[in-house]
Design a protein around this motif. Sequence first.
Motif, PDB file in Angstrom:
ATOM      1  N   VAL A 141      63.172  70.390  31.333  1.00  0.00           N
ATOM      2  CA  VAL A 141      62.725  70.806  32.661  1.00  0.00           C
ATOM      3  C   VAL A 141      61.458  70.021  32.974  1.00  0.00           C
ATOM      4  O   VAL A 141      60.522  69.977  32.153  1.00  0.00           O
ATOM      5  CB  VAL A 141      62.461  72.314  32.725  1.00  0.00           C
ATOM      6  CG1 VAL A 141      61.822  72.673  34.064  1.00  0.00           C
ATOM      7  CG2 VAL A 141      63.741  73.092  32.529  1.00  0.00           C
ATOM      8  N   LYS A 142      61.430  69.378  34.169  1.00  0.00           N
ATOM      9  CA  LYS A 142      60.247  68.636  34.590  1.00  0.00           C
ATOM     10  C   LYS A 142      59.589  69.392  35.733  1.00  0.00           C
ATOM     11  O   LYS A 142      60.188  69.544  36.803  1.00  0.00           O
ATOM     12  CB  LYS A 142      60.631  67.223  35.033  1.00  0.00           C
ATOM     13  CG  LYS A 142      61.229  66.368  33.926  1.00  0.00           C
ATOM     14  CD  LYS A 142      61.514  64.961  34.396  1.00  0.00           C
ATOM     15  CE  LYS A 142      60.228  64.204  34.638  1.00  0.00           C
ATOM     16  NZ  LYS A 142      60.487  62.783  35.007  1.00  0.00           N
ATOM     17  N   ILE A 143      58.393  69.867  35.504  1.00  0.00           N
ATOM     18  CA  ILE A 143      57.695  70.631  36.520  1.00  0.00           C
ATOM     19  C   ILE A 143      57.082  69.676  37.537  1.00  0.00           C
ATOM     20  O   ILE A 143      56.580  68.597  37.194  1.00  0.00           O
ATOM     21  CB  ILE A 143      56.627  71.542  35.892  1.00  0.00           C
ATOM     22  CG1 ILE A 143      56.096  72.525  36.940  1.00  0.00           C
ATOM     23  CG2 ILE A 143      55.500  70.742  35.245  1.00  0.00           C
ATOM     24  CD1 ILE A 143      55.315  73.662  36.333  1.00  0.00           C
ATOM     25  N   ASP A 144      57.187  70.016  38.800  1.00  0.00           N
ATOM     26  CA  ASP A 144      56.801  69.117  39.873  1.00  0.00           C
ATOM     27  C   ASP A 144      55.302  68.819  39.844  1.00  0.00           C
ATOM     28  O   ASP A 144      54.473  69.648  39.459  1.00  0.00           O
ATOM     29  CB  ASP A 144      57.182  69.728  41.225  1.00  0.00           C
ATOM     30  CG  ASP A 144      57.006  68.764  42.365  1.00  0.00           C
ATOM     31  OD1 ASP A 144      57.809  67.819  42.455  1.00  0.00           O
ATOM     32  OD2 ASP A 144      56.050  68.948  43.153  1.00  0.00           O
ATOM     33  N   ARG A 145      54.945  67.606  40.309  1.00  0.00           N
ATOM     34  CA  ARG A 145      53.556  67.175  40.309  1.00  0.00           C
ATOM     35  C   ARG A 145      52.681  68.019  41.222  1.00  0.00           C
ATOM     36  O   ARG A 145      51.441  68.038  41.073  1.00  0.00           O
ATOM     37  CB  ARG A 145      53.472  65.699  40.717  1.00  0.00           C
ATOM     38  CG  ARG A 145      53.836  65.434  42.178  1.00  0.00           C
ATOM     39  CD  ARG A 145      53.845  63.948  42.466  1.00  0.00           C
ATOM     40  NE  ARG A 145      52.614  63.301  42.070  1.00  0.00           N
ATOM     41  CZ  ARG A 145      51.513  63.216  42.844  1.00  0.00           C
ATOM     42  NH1 ARG A 145      51.518  63.794  44.029  1.00  0.00           N
ATOM     43  NH2 ARG A 145      50.441  62.599  42.410  1.00  0.00           N
ATOM     44  N   ALA A 146      53.287  68.725  42.161  1.00  0.00           N
ATOM     45  CA  ALA A 146      52.477  69.567  43.044  1.00  0.00           C
ATOM     46  C   ALA A 146      51.716  70.624  42.264  1.00  0.00           C
ATOM     47  O   ALA A 146      50.652  71.098  42.709  1.00  0.00           O
ATOM     48  CB  ALA A 146      53.387  70.222  44.081  1.00  0.00           C
ATOM     49  N   PHE A 147      52.220  71.025  41.074  1.00  0.00           N
ATOM     50  CA  PHE A 147      51.546  72.041  40.257  1.00  0.00           C
ATOM     51  C   PHE A 147      50.668  71.407  39.177  1.00  0.00           C
ATOM     52  O   PHE A 147      50.002  72.131  38.423  1.00  0.00           O
ATOM     53  CB  PHE A 147      52.583  72.941  39.589  1.00  0.00           C
ATOM     54  CG  PHE A 147      53.533  73.586  40.560  1.00  0.00           C
ATOM     55  CD1 PHE A 147      53.118  74.621  41.384  1.00  0.00           C
ATOM     56  CD2 PHE A 147      54.843  73.157  40.669  1.00  0.00           C
ATOM     57  CE1 PHE A 147      53.992  75.204  42.288  1.00  0.00           C
ATOM     58  CE2 PHE A 147      55.724  73.742  41.560  1.00  0.00           C
ATOM     59  CZ  PHE A 147      55.292  74.775  42.375  1.00  0.00           C
ATOM     60  N   VAL A 148      50.652  70.083  39.063  1.00  0.00           N
ATOM     61  CA  VAL A 148      49.986  69.424  37.930  1.00  0.00           C
ATOM     62  C   VAL A 148      48.772  68.607  38.357  1.00  0.00           C
ATOM     63  O   VAL A 148      47.727  68.607  37.668  1.00  0.00           O
ATOM     64  CB  VAL A 148      50.996  68.529  37.170  1.00  0.00           C
ATOM     65  CG1 VAL A 148      50.304  67.773  36.034  1.00  0.00           C
ATOM     66  CG2 VAL A 148      52.148  69.363  36.653  1.00  0.00           C
ATOM     67  N   LYS A 149      48.859  67.921  39.501  1.00  0.00           N
ATOM     68  CA  LYS A 149      47.819  66.953  39.845  1.00  0.00           C
ATOM     69  C   LYS A 149      46.442  67.590  39.997  1.00  0.00           C
ATOM     70  O   LYS A 149      45.413  66.956  39.720  1.00  0.00           O
ATOM     71  CB  LYS A 149      48.215  66.194  41.105  1.00  0.00           C
ATOM     72  CG  LYS A 149      48.345  67.020  42.356  1.00  0.00           C
ATOM     73  CD  LYS A 149      48.841  66.187  43.522  1.00  0.00           C
ATOM     74  CE  LYS A 149      48.972  67.013  44.798  1.00  0.00           C
ATOM     75  NZ  LYS A 149      47.654  67.483  45.292  1.00  0.00           N
ATOM     76  N   ASP A 150      46.350  68.849  40.414  1.00  0.00           N
ATOM     77  CA  ASP A 150      45.059  69.531  40.573  1.00  0.00           C
ATOM     78  C   ASP A 150      44.940  70.734  39.655  1.00  0.00           C
ATOM     79  O   ASP A 150      44.246  71.712  39.961  1.00  0.00           O
ATOM     80  CB  ASP A 150      44.885  69.975  42.037  1.00  0.00           C
ATOM     81  CG  ASP A 150      44.827  68.814  42.992  1.00  0.00           C
ATOM     82  OD1 ASP A 150      44.242  67.778  42.617  1.00  0.00           O
ATOM     83  OD2 ASP A 150      45.388  68.931  44.106  1.00  0.00           O
ATOM     84  N   ILE A 151      45.597  70.707  38.517  1.00  0.00           N
ATOM     85  CA  ILE A 151      45.655  71.876  37.658  1.00  0.00           C
ATOM     86  C   ILE A 151      44.276  72.265  37.124  1.00  0.00           C
ATOM     87  O   ILE A 151      43.983  73.427  36.889  1.00  0.00           O
ATOM     88  CB  ILE A 151      46.638  71.640  36.490  1.00  0.00           C
ATOM     89  CG1 ILE A 151      46.895  72.945  35.747  1.00  0.00           C
ATOM     90  CG2 ILE A 151      46.158  70.534  35.573  1.00  0.00           C
ATOM     91  CD1 ILE A 151      47.994  72.842  34.724  1.00  0.00           C
ATOM     92  N   GLU A 152      43.366  71.270  36.975  1.00  0.00           N
ATOM     93  CA  GLU A 152      42.038  71.587  36.433  1.00  0.00           C
ATOM     94  C   GLU A 152      41.160  72.295  37.464  1.00  0.00           C
ATOM     95  O   GLU A 152      40.137  72.888  37.121  1.00  0.00           O
ATOM     96  CB  GLU A 152      41.351  70.306  35.942  1.00  0.00           C
ATOM     97  CG  GLU A 152      41.001  69.303  37.025  1.00  0.00           C
ATOM     98  CD  GLU A 152      42.145  68.327  37.302  1.00  0.00           C
ATOM     99  OE1 GLU A 152      41.893  67.249  37.846  1.00  0.00           O
ATOM    100  OE2 GLU A 152      43.310  68.663  36.955  1.00  0.00           O
ATOM    101  N   HIS A 153      41.587  72.262  38.743  1.00  0.00           N
ATOM    102  CA  HIS A 153      40.801  72.905  39.796  1.00  0.00           C
ATOM    103  C   HIS A 153      41.489  74.139  40.368  1.00  0.00           C
ATOM    104  O   HIS A 153      40.872  74.845  41.165  1.00  0.00           O
ATOM    105  CB  HIS A 153      40.547  71.914  40.940  1.00  0.00           C
ATOM    106  CG  HIS A 153      39.898  70.631  40.508  1.00  0.00           C
ATOM    107  ND1 HIS A 153      38.644  70.582  39.932  1.00  0.00           N
ATOM    108  CD2 HIS A 153      40.348  69.336  40.544  1.00  0.00           C
ATOM    109  CE1 HIS A 153      38.338  69.323  39.635  1.00  0.00           C
ATOM    110  NE2 HIS A 153      39.372  68.536  39.994  1.00  0.00           N
ATOM    111  N   ASN A 154      42.734  74.370  40.036  1.00  0.00           N
ATOM    112  CA  ASN A 154      43.496  75.466  40.655  1.00  0.00           C
ATOM    113  C   ASN A 154      44.063  76.357  39.561  1.00  0.00           C
ATOM    114  O   ASN A 154      44.977  75.966  38.818  1.00  0.00           O
ATOM    115  CB  ASN A 154      44.625  74.887  41.520  1.00  0.00           C
ATOM    116  CG  ASN A 154      45.253  75.936  42.405  1.00  0.00           C
ATOM    117  OD1 ASN A 154      45.510  77.064  41.977  1.00  0.00           O
ATOM    118  ND2 ASN A 154      45.550  75.565  43.651  1.00  0.00           N
ATOM    119  N   ALA A 155      43.516  77.556  39.465  1.00  0.00           N
ATOM    120  CA  ALA A 155      43.950  78.477  38.417  1.00  0.00           C
ATOM    121  C   ALA A 155      45.389  78.918  38.621  1.00  0.00           C
ATOM    122  O   ALA A 155      46.120  79.176  37.656  1.00  0.00           O
ATOM    123  CB  ALA A 155      43.016  79.698  38.396  1.00  0.00           C
TER     124      ALA A 155
END
Length: 778
Positions: free
Chosen positions: A687-701
């Motif tokens: 399963v590849k999780i979309d980049r929309a949930f990854v690119k700002d993961i350090e700023h979005n809990a």
Amino acid sequence: MRITSLRSKLVVIFVLVLSLLALASGFATLNTMKRDSQTQARQILTVANKVLRQALDNRAEQLSDSVSLLAADFAFRRAVATAEQETIESVLQNHGSRIDASLMLLLSPAGDLLVSSDTTLSIADIAPLFQQTRGNSNSTVADIVSLAGQPYQLVLAPVKAPALIAWVGMGFPLDTPLAENIKSITALDISFVTRQHSGVQLKSSTLDQAHQQLLPALVPQLIAQADTAIINAEQDYISVALPLDKLQQLWALQHLPNQRWLASYQQFRQQLLLIFSAALAVALLVAIVFARSITQPLNTLSQFASRIGQGQADSAPTISGNDEVALLSRTLSTMQQDIRQREQQLLFNAEHDSLTSCYNRTAAERLLQPWLSLQDGCLIQLNIQQFKNINDVLGFSNGDQLLQQLAQRLNQLHPAAELIARLGADEFVLLYSSPKATVQVQQLLQQLLGGFLLQRSVINLKLRAGVFNFSAGAATVNDALRRVNIALDNARQMPAGIAFYQQGQDESHQRELTLIHDLPLALQNGQFYVVYQPKVDIQQQHCHSAEALIRWQHPQLGFIAPDQFIALAEHAGCIGLITDWMLRQVISQAAVWWQQGLHLQIAVNLSVFDLLNPSLTDTIQQLLQQQQLPAAALALEVTESAIMHDADTVIQQLSQLRALGISLAIDDFGTGQSSLAYLKQLPVHEVKIDRAFVKDIEHNANDALIVRATTQLAHSLGFSLTAEGLEHQAGLALLQQCGCDKVQGYYFAKPLQAAQFAQWLNQFNADSRPWFNTETIA
């Protein structure tokens, strides 16, 4: 000479028909008479044959009686028994003279010739008849035989005292006197012939010498069709052949002169010719008078019809009476009125839609030209959302009724349109003499959205509108219709369903058409190439897989983003060309790396159209076999939306691919619909999780929470999880904490061409610590 006038044609036709009728009648009559005459002639010959047969039978009976009487004479039997030669010859001579028998003979019981009135006879001549006495020693034997080259009617009777002591015989020759005798009875000529191995020989005939010379050549045909009357062009007779002996070597031919049955036939034919000539003369005179009475009014009507063809509106000439010519005059007058009405109807049909009575596309193009050239205005193109579903659910007849009701409402709009046309299917175009704003278009649409009654059910429609506000002389008809259609296409993406044409959209549309046109050729001439982005195992801090991505460098338009040409290829139906090219390139490159010892797994993206292709699995298997590449070297990625398009077919296709040993992954997980419901059914590995949930993961809990939950879900279902779109090291640490298996993103590397990727891979696998221990590398 060519006949052009109607009068001449009527005369010719009248005379020709009468001539043909007379000829047909005469031909049929003469043929019938000829057949009757021939039938009578054959009947005469049949009767003559019977007379001949009866005459021969009577002679045979006379001979039999005489021979039987002689055989029973006591003195004769004693003379035979005592072999008194002189007595035997005397008795035979006396009995023969009583009945004018030409031949008398005596045979031994063994068939030897004892006494004969004809010294030229031999035992071989009598043998054919004597053979008939075998087993028949109590009664006479009669037949016609050839003795010394002369046909005889011969009878043999047994002489007993009391045992058989001899055979006595008497005979008559079948010669010219006999033929003349029979001719005197039947009034027919007769010929006697013999058929032997050497050929046919004429023995006697009542024919004249000339016909006797022609007869031998005709005898084989007559014998071949015995008892059948035959007419031969070389003879002046109808002839029939009759076999006289049991061996059919002796034949009688009877001849009936043709003149006896042709005379009445020829006389009747002359009478018919005279009658036909007289009738033809009378018919010619009547035809001339009749044709003149018809052609005069027809000439007048012809001139009137010519004026009708020229569009002149004069009245029909008055022709009295109730005949066909008068009826034609009234018909031409009615036709003139009908033509005027039909011209008006044809003009209407040529420019109006048959279903809605609105203008059609042809009329719209003609009528729009002066508006576009002379003044400002607005074109609005409408269509019905999901109209195909309406046809599928309610049927085409109800769909047609819906279009008719919509056309009625379009004609009742306020303000009224200058032009309303149906371009095709569910698309209508409206012309207004002034530009329109969004509010004005919404007001127009609001008038059209009320309930439509179909089969006592109310249907509510949703309409889309594309709007093109134009200035005088700024666009041609083709440009205007194309631009308003572009606006309608854009309206499909708008929530309100309304879109205005914007400057530059036409160029964008042309660009898309160019890309669709150039795509097949670009695949062949090297404009496309493949780049590879590593998929890093962050748990092992090692890279053994990558995703292959396609790129297009257009010679005129420059770099084309994949999301642009992939979508166009799917809409144009040529995505299969891209997929085939991509699979060949990637599998070929992977085979090279495996031969070099780089055992990488390369992932290729598939579209929904690829998954619905039943030959996809076979194609991939053949490519792997050609490159001698294991299936484990290939991974395929599909999106959730592709699965949702036709879940059953896609799952079956994925199961076949998994059975080959190919790894399967769900791409862009989390952005589709019903993902959890189908995830448990999918035969995938990753399963590849979309980049929309990854690119700002350090700023979005929330993103971190979603990634952690998705990872746990994937692991619980037995899947590995790859995170896409990592750009910063801080995000890497969070992904490690969430338990992700692999990470893909610009942090590690941008998509690289094959040589650059191999260089990066060797460097990374040799020492991956800089990526895991240093700050962000953009």
